[in-house]
Design an enzyme around this catalytic site. Structure first.
Site, PDB file in Angstrom:
ATOM      1  N   HIS A   1     -22.867  77.925  35.542  1.00  0.00           N
ATOM      2  CA  HIS A   1     -21.777  78.404  35.986  1.00  0.00           C
ATOM      3  C   HIS A   1     -21.303  78.043  37.293  1.00  0.00           C
ATOM      4  O   HIS A   1     -22.090  77.940  38.198  1.00  0.00           O
ATOM      5  CB  HIS A   1     -21.446  79.972  36.023  1.00  0.00           C
ATOM      6  CG  HIS A   1     -20.326  80.544  35.845  1.00  0.00           C
ATOM      7  ND1 HIS A   1     -19.144  80.644  36.923  1.00  0.00           N
ATOM      8  CD2 HIS A   1     -19.583  81.093  34.709  1.00  0.00           C
ATOM      9  CE1 HIS A   1     -18.238  81.298  36.595  1.00  0.00           C
ATOM     10  NE2 HIS A   1     -18.478  81.489  35.191  1.00  0.00           N
TER      11      HIS A   1
ATOM     12  N   GLU B   1     -19.253  82.483  28.329  1.00  0.00           N
ATOM     13  CA  GLU B   1     -18.897  81.752  27.087  1.00  0.00           C
ATOM     14  C   GLU B   1     -20.171  81.646  25.926  1.00  0.00           C
ATOM     15  O   GLU B   1     -19.586  81.952  24.714  1.00  0.00           O
ATOM     16  CB  GLU B   1     -18.549  80.363  27.283  1.00  0.00           C
ATOM     17  CG  GLU B   1     -17.434  80.084  28.319  1.00  0.00           C
ATOM     18  CD  GLU B   1     -16.417  80.144  27.754  1.00  0.00           C
ATOM     19  OE1 GLU B   1     -16.141  80.161  26.588  1.00  0.00           O
ATOM     20  OE2 GLU B   1     -15.373  80.684  28.382  1.00  0.00           O
TER      21      GLU B   1
HETATM   22  N1  COA Z   1     -27.442  72.221  30.686  1.00  0.00           N
HETATM   23  C1  COA Z   1     -28.229  71.313  31.399  1.00  0.00           C
HETATM   24  N2  COA Z   1     -28.197  70.970  32.726  1.00  0.00           N
HETATM   25  C2  COA Z   1     -27.164  71.598  33.417  1.00  0.00           C
HETATM   26  C3  COA Z   1     -26.244  72.521  32.712  1.00  0.00           C
HETATM   27  C4  COA Z   1     -26.546  72.735  31.484  1.00  0.00           C
HETATM   28  N3  COA Z   1     -25.669  73.606  30.767  1.00  0.00           N
HETATM   29  N4  COA Z   1     -25.336  73.235  33.724  1.00  0.00           N
HETATM   30  C5  COA Z   1     -25.579  72.373  34.904  1.00  0.00           C
HETATM   31  N5  COA Z   1     -26.583  71.636  34.575  1.00  0.00           N
HETATM   32  C6  COA Z   1     -27.419  70.663  35.784  1.00  0.00           C
HETATM   33  C7  COA Z   1     -26.604  69.325  35.751  1.00  0.00           C
HETATM   34  O1  COA Z   1     -27.044  68.305  34.985  1.00  0.00           O
HETATM   35  C8  COA Z   1     -26.843  68.922  37.225  1.00  0.00           C
HETATM   36  O2  COA Z   1     -28.025  68.557  37.337  1.00  0.00           O
HETATM   37  P1  COA Z   1     -28.390  67.063  38.100  1.00  0.00           P
HETATM   38  O3  COA Z   1     -27.777  67.288  39.421  1.00  0.00           O
HETATM   39  O4  COA Z   1     -29.825  67.196  38.253  1.00  0.00           O
HETATM   40  O5  COA Z   1     -27.895  65.852  37.615  1.00  0.00           O
HETATM   41  C9  COA Z   1     -26.925  70.335  37.714  1.00  0.00           C
HETATM   42  O6  COA Z   1     -27.275  71.260  36.929  1.00  0.00           O
HETATM   43  C10 COA Z   1     -25.221  70.713  38.399  1.00  0.00           C
HETATM   44  O7  COA Z   1     -24.351  70.535  37.546  1.00  0.00           O
HETATM   45  P2  COA Z   1     -22.924  70.692  37.944  1.00  0.00           P
HETATM   46  O8  COA Z   1     -22.114  70.380  36.438  1.00  0.00           O
HETATM   47  O9  COA Z   1     -22.461  69.716  39.095  1.00  0.00           O
HETATM   48  O10 COA Z   1     -22.719  72.252  38.215  1.00  0.00           O
HETATM   49  P3  COA Z   1     -21.376  73.025  38.229  1.00  0.00           P
HETATM   50  O11 COA Z   1     -22.078  74.394  38.881  1.00  0.00           O
HETATM   51  O12 COA Z   1     -20.654  72.429  38.976  1.00  0.00           O
HETATM   52  O13 COA Z   1     -21.026  73.246  36.838  1.00  0.00           O
HETATM   53  C11 COA Z   1     -20.610  74.060  34.878  1.00  0.00           C
HETATM   54  C12 COA Z   1     -20.964  74.460  36.000  1.00  0.00           C
HETATM   55  C13 COA Z   1     -20.330  75.222  33.983  1.00  0.00           C
HETATM   56  C14 COA Z   1     -19.301  73.170  34.510  1.00  0.00           C
HETATM   57  C15 COA Z   1     -21.966  73.498  34.136  1.00  0.00           C
HETATM   58  O14 COA Z   1     -23.149  74.263  34.087  1.00  0.00           O
HETATM   59  C16 COA Z   1     -21.857  73.285  32.471  1.00  0.00           C
HETATM   60  O15 COA Z   1     -21.237  72.154  32.359  1.00  0.00           O
HETATM   61  N6  COA Z   1     -22.361  74.204  31.730  1.00  0.00           N
HETATM   62  C17 COA Z   1     -22.055  73.703  30.288  1.00  0.00           C
HETATM   63  C18 COA Z   1     -20.495  74.027  29.807  1.00  0.00           C
HETATM   64  C19 COA Z   1     -20.311  75.457  29.458  1.00  0.00           C
HETATM   65  O16 COA Z   1     -21.315  76.208  29.367  1.00  0.00           O
HETATM   66  N7  COA Z   1     -19.065  75.907  30.017  1.00  0.00           N
HETATM   67  C20 COA Z   1     -18.484  77.021  30.101  1.00  0.00           C
HETATM   68  C21 COA Z   1     -18.305  77.593  31.487  1.00  0.00           C
HETATM   69  S1  COA Z   1     -18.057  79.393  31.415  1.00  0.00           S
END
Ligand code: COA
Length: 363
Positions: A252, A306
């Site tokens: 998140h 979600e």
């Molecule tokens: N599964 C696996 N790895 C994940 C992950 C997941 N669901 N969410 C984050 N990571 C990892 C990323 O690969 C990244 O790793 P790295 O730096 O080693 O490459 C790190 O954690 C940071 O990811 P990032 O996308 O920059 O984090 P964020 O805090 O900006 O993003 C989300 C948050 C929600 C966008 C992200 O966790 C995500 O895409 N989750 C899956 C989609 C989802 O559930 N969306 C609904 C949100 S309510």
């Protein structure tokens, strides 16, 4: 300095909710949202959110009867829905019907009665449209059922399973309010012009309709389906992590600890272990969190709202096209609370912009 998307800007002093992403806290009017979800019906939670105190016996009876009265579509409303193009999505249908509701009864400022009429009718609009699109017989509301129980009854045409009503009620309560998100802010902006409640809620629905806000958690559904089909959650999840894929429903942007809404929904649905679908959702969460710690030890990755929203909506067999409308039926309670608050202490919301275009020559 420009704050794109108004991120970090404090635009209201509100007593409705606290969203604390750092510490994973969600508070509604001085109470843990989780506790409200465990102990209140949606009717009670709505009263609490709007008025700041739990309803007394007579107030509860009144609000129950108001919900009952509000859930009936008029002949004219049914006719409008029937006349709308087949292809019109349910969010647009809700927006259209609410927009058509009487101007006279919805004068500024917003009232409890006005709020009840809008909040109470949304599930009926959803069920009526959904069943007519599918060519199924329309099910009239049952005033003896709770707001959420009646929603399931009108959708499915049969007495709803008690644990499904409980799980969906928890979902409704935990998603009814979440601070100044895009749709709630929209409602407050409209209310700040001293426009009427119908206009504020119609605008909020417009904001909710966009995929960046109310988008359906289909990625989670696909993941759960894939795991169910394969039969081995660890194998499926590990393969995704090996392929550097993200696990849908985990992580998140704001919550760096467990999303309190996911935590509450997880706890509430853990009582329903006899239901195969709920039990699958819990098992997948445990495995995913364990594997995320293994593959991403420096990241704090837990189930987000979600994940459990999708798990519950899937377990109760709600079609994916109804996810955003169902979220709307819940969140509308929060929008109305914010319109009341804006009306009580109003200042027109009018941010500024920086001009970055060309200038004419100085005369
Ligand atoms: N599964 C696996 N790895 C994940 C992950 C997941 N669901 N969410 C984050 N990571 C990892 C990323 O690969 C990244 O790793 P790295 O730096 O080693 O490459 C790190 O954690 C940071 O990811 P990032 O996308 O920059 O984090 P964020 O805090 O900006 O993003 C989300 C948050 C929600 C966008 C992200 O966790 C995500 O895409 N989750 C899956 C989609 C989802 O559930 N969306 C609904 C949100 S309510």
């Amino acid at each position: 300095m420009i704050h794109a998307g108004l991120e970090g800007i404090v635009a209201a002093d509100s007593k409705i909710s606290l969203v604390d992403g750092e510490n994973g806290l969600l508070v509604y009017r001085g109470e843990w949202a989780e506790s409200i979800a465990k102990h209140y019906s949606f009717e009670e939670a709505t009263y609490f959110l709007w008025h700041g105190s739990a309803p007394k016996k007579t107030q509860f009876d009144n609000i129950t009867s108001e919900f009952g009265q509000a859930r009936h579509l008029t002949a004219a409303q049914k006719k409008i829905i029937d006349l709308l193009p087949e292809s019109m999505e349910i969010m647009a249908v809700i927006r259209t019907i609410l927009s058509s509701m009487g101007e006279e009864d919805f004068q500024f400022p917003a009232t409890h009665t006005q709020g009840m009429r809008l909040l109470g009718i949304i599930p009926t609009i959803i069920a009526y449209r959904y069943r007519s699109q599918k060519g199924l017989p329309i099910i009239d509301p049952d005033d003896k059922l709770s707001h959420v129980g009646n929603f399931l009854y009108m959708l499915k045409g049969e007495t709803p399973v008690e644990q499904h009503v409980k799980a969906l009620t928890a979902y409704f309560i935990l998603t009814m309010e979440h601070g100044l998100n895009a749709s709630t802010f929209t409602a407050r902006v409209i209310a700040s012009t001293e426009s009427d409640l119908v206009s504020a809620i119609t605008g909020a629905i417009g904001a909710m309709k966009g995929p960046l806000h109310g988008g359906a958690p289909t990625g989670v559904i696909d993941l759960l389906e894939e795991i169910k089909h394969d039969g081995n959650s660890e194998r499926v999840l590990r393969k995704k992590l090996e392929n550097r894929e993200k696990l849908m429903g985990f992580g998140h942007r704001i919550y760096k600890t467990r999303d309190p809404r996911a935590a509450a929904l997880s706890e509430i649905t853990s009582n329903f272990y006899d239901d195969e679908e709920f039990s699958l959702a819990h098992e997948v969460e445990d495995t995913a969190v364990r594997l995320l710690k293994e593959y991403k030890p420096d990241r704090k990755l837990y189930a987000n709202v979600e994940y459990y929203a999708a798990a519950i909506l899937r377990a109760i067999e709600l079609p994916t096209e109804l996810f955003t409308p169902t979220f709307t039926a819940a969140r509308c309670a929060g929008w109305i609370a914010h319109v009341f608050e804006q009306n009580e202490n109003n200042r027109i919301i009018r941010p500024s912009s920086v001009y970055s275009g060309e200038m004419p020559e100085y005369r």
